[in-house]
Design a protein around this motif. Structure first.
Motif, mmCIF file in Angstrom:
data_model
loop_
_atom_site.group_PDB
_atom_site.id
_atom_site.type_symbol
_atom_site.label_atom_id
_atom_site.label_comp_id
_atom_site.label_asym_id
_atom_site.label_seq_id
_atom_site.Cartn_x
_atom_site.Cartn_y
_atom_site.Cartn_z
ATOM 1 N N UNK A 1 37.365 49.678 52.329
ATOM 2 C CA UNK A 1 38.109 48.605 52.046
ATOM 3 C C UNK A 1 38.689 47.984 53.544
ATOM 4 N N UNK A 2 39.028 48.955 54.290
ATOM 5 C CA UNK A 2 39.417 48.837 55.485
ATOM 6 C C UNK A 2 38.393 48.016 56.191
ATOM 7 N N UNK A 3 37.173 48.666 56.293
ATOM 8 C CA UNK A 3 36.025 48.093 57.053
ATOM 9 C C UNK A 3 35.628 46.585 56.526
ATOM 10 N N UNK A 4 35.807 46.452 55.294
ATOM 11 C CA UNK A 4 35.666 44.812 54.844
ATOM 12 C C UNK A 4 36.879 44.314 55.216
ATOM 13 N N UNK A 5 37.780 44.551 54.851
ATOM 14 C CA UNK A 5 39.091 43.354 55.045
ATOM 15 C C UNK A 5 39.669 43.224 56.456
ATOM 16 N N UNK B 1 34.964 34.224 49.313
ATOM 17 C CA UNK B 1 33.944 33.466 50.297
ATOM 18 C C UNK B 1 33.049 34.507 50.387
ATOM 19 N N UNK B 2 31.739 34.194 50.636
ATOM 20 C CA UNK B 2 30.829 35.096 50.504
ATOM 21 C C UNK B 2 30.541 36.103 52.143
ATOM 22 N N UNK B 3 31.347 35.841 52.912
ATOM 23 C CA UNK B 3 31.510 36.682 53.994
ATOM 24 C C UNK B 3 32.299 37.932 53.794
ATOM 25 N N UNK C 1 35.318 29.073 43.553
ATOM 26 C CA UNK C 1 36.466 27.985 43.152
ATOM 27 C C UNK C 1 37.612 28.795 42.530
ATOM 28 N N UNK C 2 38.666 28.560 42.906
ATOM 29 C CA UNK C 2 39.856 29.062 42.519
ATOM 30 C C UNK C 2 40.481 28.405 41.096
ATOM 31 N N UNK C 3 41.017 28.937 40.231
ATOM 32 C CA UNK C 3 41.356 28.201 39.031
ATOM 33 C C UNK C 3 42.631 27.222 39.214
ATOM 34 N N UNK C 4 43.368 27.523 40.113
ATOM 35 C CA UNK C 4 44.440 26.733 40.463
ATOM 36 C C UNK C 4 45.093 27.249 41.626
ATOM 37 N N UNK C 5 45.846 26.381 42.435
ATOM 38 C CA UNK C 5 46.428 26.715 43.517
ATOM 39 C C UNK C 5 47.193 27.967 43.653
ATOM 40 N N UNK C 6 47.788 28.430 42.471
ATOM 41 C CA UNK C 6 48.658 29.674 42.516
ATOM 42 C C UNK C 6 47.526 30.912 42.634
ATOM 43 N N UNK C 7 46.539 30.533 41.605
ATOM 44 C CA UNK C 7 45.504 31.675 41.714
ATOM 45 C C UNK C 7 44.903 31.960 43.221
ATOM 46 N N UNK C 8 44.582 30.752 43.773
ATOM 47 C CA UNK C 8 44.266 31.107 45.227
ATOM 48 C C UNK C 8 45.285 31.769 46.171
ATOM 49 N N UNK C 9 46.329 31.321 45.838
ATOM 50 C CA UNK C 9 47.525 32.062 46.768
ATOM 51 C C UNK C 9 47.599 33.599 46.434
ATOM 52 N N UNK C 10 47.277 33.792 45.142
ATOM 53 C CA UNK C 10 47.446 35.202 44.639
ATOM 54 C C UNK C 10 46.161 36.036 45.038
ATOM 55 N N UNK C 11 45.168 35.468 45.412
ATOM 56 C CA UNK C 11 43.732 36.247 45.845
ATOM 57 C C UNK C 11 44.277 36.423 47.305
ATOM 58 N N UNK C 12 44.823 35.454 48.139
ATOM 59 C CA UNK C 12 45.063 35.674 49.446
ATOM 60 C C UNK C 12 46.427 36.719 49.645
ATOM 61 N N UNK C 13 47.009 36.638 48.642
ATOM 62 C CA UNK C 13 48.161 37.832 48.856
ATOM 63 C C UNK C 13 47.734 39.142 48.579
#
Ligand SMILES: *Cc1c(COP(=O)(O)O)cnc(C)c1O
Length: 401
Positions: free
Chosen positions: A237-241, A64-66, A44-56
């Protein structure tokens, strides 16, 4: 002058590791002795901005476990630590690790040089699947580093070693190949499945990437399929992302936990595997029905000296040929009672199998002969049973030839 803090021994590192992720910020403080299994697909993200920051990519929280999971992270930290690398990536299988490594180094038009004796699945990947994607592989006899130098082309992007190789137990001089590769700026990967970090640390010898089929000695109990890559932080990091994210061969939290548990006893298990294997190899080499024994710990192994200098032990794998050729081998495999006729290796149970028709059936007849996988060869992964019992079982089966 302050005394330099002595690094703890390998067994201590396996058990105590880095002491991470054992704290849980719940209602009461908890300090679990075993890393918890975070059996959660998403976080879970703390809020929408947190989720967006993670994706940025500005916040490193789990998503997500993958892509990452705390139990998986605990395993990766341990493996990077034990292999003396910057970072690690845990995957669903040894083959997921191999494909992830290759895709992270190569693209269409690129070339790989590898040893010619490899795990059968890796050989199939190199000779069938990768060529379909425009990546070509030259397999060379791996006992002479000069063969790697000769096979390098302008588009060579990876040198792939397996030492000792499955199932011929041919070794490659890692430092010598690294020297050749460095001069050309080509990364070297070493499949360290047979040795484990207890017996060999290829990164310390200058290799760039270490691969494990953690299904084998790391898990050690015949209950998990998994793979590991260890290397530089940016490469991992590249192998993961890129590769793991898009190809998806992630490890389950439960399997990551099983490997963490396996690691705690790795050195104790390896010591017994090796002691038992040495006795079994000696028994076989004096047996009148056995024509040839291949074990790096025997002086008769052509690379015994290299094994003694490159590895901290000779491992637990033996290949042998019995008189009566392939039929003789069949008699042994069909009549063992304690040893189990099964593929895989590195388990507490002694496993016996026939490379030419099982693990290495991806090699055609001609290739089998070229790389020295004799049709009569039987491979044994010496387990942790009482060695007298393993020997008695082999003795009664050999008597039937
Ligand atoms: C088993 C094995 C692999 C493949 O690993 P999986 O976990 O079965 O996918 C790769 N390399 C070696 C040396 C192996 O023995």
């Amino acid at each position: 002058m302050a005394a330099r803090k002595k690094e703890p021994g390998f067994a201590t590192l396996c058990i105590h590791g880095k002491k991470h992720l054992d704290k849980h910020e719940g209602e009461k403080p908890i300090r679990a002795i075993s890393t918890p299994i975070f059996q959660s697909s998403t976080f879970a993200f703390e809020n929408a901005e947190h989720g967006a920051a993670v994706f940025r990519g500005e916040d490193a929280s789990y998503v997500y476990t993958r892509l990452g999971n705390p139990t998986q992270t605990a395993l990766e930290i341990e493996m990077a630590y034990l292999e003396k690398g910057e970072a690690a990536l845990a995957l669903a299988s040894g083959m997921a690790a191999a494909t992830t490594a290759v895709l992270n180094c190569c693209q269409v038009g690129d070339h790989i040089v590898s040893g010619d004796t490899l795990y059968g699945g890796t050989h199939q990947l190199f000779t069938q699947t990768l060529p379909r994607m425009g990546i070509t592989v030259t397999e060379v006899p791996a006992n002479d580093p000069a063969n790697f130098a000769k096979a390098i082309k302008k588009n060579t992007k990876l040198i792939y070693l397996e030492t000792p190789a499955n199932p011929t137990l041919v070794l490659t001089d890692i430092k010598a190949v690294v020297k050749i590769a460095r001069a050309k700026g080509i990364p070297v990967l070493v499949d360290n499945t047979f040795c484990t970090p207890y017996l060999q640390n290829p990164l310390e010898m200058g290799a760039d990437i270490v691969l494990h089929s953690a299904t084998k000695y790391i898990g050690g109990h015949g209950d998990t399929v998994a793979g590991i890559l260890v290397g530089k932080a940016d490469w991992i990091m590249q192998a993961r992302m890129e590769i793991l994210r898009d190809v998806g061969g992630c490890i389950s939290p439960f399997n990551a936990w099983l490997l963490l548990r396996g690691l705690k006893t790795l050195p104790v298990r390896m010591d017994r595997h090796m002691a038992n294997a040495m006795e079994v190899a000696q028994f076989l080499s004096y047996h009148p029905k056995v024509d040839k024994v291949i074990f790096p710990g025997l002086k008769t192994h052509p690379q015994h000296q290299l094994a003694a200098s490159q590895q901290r032990g000779f491992g637990g794998m033996i290949s042998f040929m019995v008189s009566g050729g392939r039929e003789g081998g069949r008699v042994v495999m069909d009549n063992v009672k304690l040893c189990t006729l099964a593929v895989s290796l590195g388990d507490v149970d002694t496993l016996i199998e026939h490379p030419a028709t099982m693990t290495h059936s991806t090699y055609n007849e001609e290739e089998l002969l070229t790389v020295g996988i004799d049709p009569a060869m039987v491979r044994i992964s010496v387990g942790l049973e009482n060695v007298e019992d393993i020997i008695a079982d082999l003795r009664q089966a050999l008597a039937l030839i």
